[in-house]
Design an enzyme around this catalytic site. Sequence first.
Site, short mmCIF file in Angstrom:
data_model
loop_
_atom_site.label_atom_id
_atom_site.label_comp_id
_atom_site.label_asym_id
_atom_site.label_seq_id
_atom_site.Cartn_x
_atom_site.Cartn_y
_atom_site.Cartn_z
N ALA A 98 0.82 -1.21 0.00
CA ALA A 98 0.00 0.00 0.00
C ALA A 98 0.85 1.26 0.00
CB ALA A 98 -0.93 0.01 1.21
N LYS A 99 2.15 1.12 0.29
CA LYS A 99 3.12 2.23 0.24
C LYS A 99 2.61 3.47 0.97
CE LYS A 99 5.27 0.57 -4.03
NZ LYS A 99 4.34 -0.52 -4.36
N ARG A 100 2.12 3.27 2.17
CA ARG A 100 1.60 4.39 2.95
C ARG A 100 2.74 5.23 3.53
NH1 ARG A 100 -2.59 2.92 0.40
NH2 ARG A 100 -4.56 2.61 1.46
#
Length: 281
Positions: A98-100
């Site tokens: 999700a590369k938050r």
Amino acid sequence: MSGLDPFGTRLRRAMDARGPLCVGIDPHASLLAEWGLNDDVAGLERFSRTVVEAVADRVAVLKPQSAFFERFGSRGVAVLEKSVAEAREAGALVVMDAKRGDIGSTMAAYAESFLHRDSPLFSDALTVSPYLGYGSLSPAVETARENGAGLFVLALTSNPEGGEVQHAVRPDGRSVAATVLAHLAAENAGEAPLGSFGAVVGATLGDLSSYDLEINGPLLAPGIGAQGATAADLPAVFGKAVRNVVPNVSRGVLRHGADVVALRDAAERYAEEIRAAVTPA
């Protein structure tokens, strides 16, 4: 406490037992079409369930790409929740891609969404971006520690645009990527058999000997298969850290379509090639 062993411990165990392969679940529109599925929630669910059925009981890691589920709204997220739960029940570790990345309470909320054991989307690890400053990840680090989960932090990514940030040099003479790796090494200090805080490092990047990849944590390595890297490239790219590499293969497996046996066979071929490449002679 979660009652789970730390993510690094569980990952090392899974890699030793099943081989160090991560299979992506990337149900983008073109791949749904290749499978003969409609670009809708029903197609999304059929795709995801087929991948989980085919490989979740035999690969170390599954990595769903959250964006391809989120684009269908709440019904897509419901499919993602179910896929995560079913994959973990079958014995695979789940890395949520999700590369938050944010600050303060917002980062804490992202961490609760994916790393808290009571969340419907609880995953074994989460990909995160450190480019608001590594310290901005503190809420995710803390939540991961408390729940037996882990992080994969973007460090040396395979996309060509990444270099303009990751190779930038700080006033102390160290690159941004090297700084991220140093922070991760500090997080993992003293952990055995493997720390829970890993880096994303592209398998397509060639010789990385100028970077210290021995962070006592896992290295999630995209680029095997469709992006051009092979299992045989891994030792030259990762050097002494190769045993801790988790190569990610998405299209190389998923292109085999909706046939469970074909997907399973493709994953097993990649797993064996990778195991042979990273195992000391």
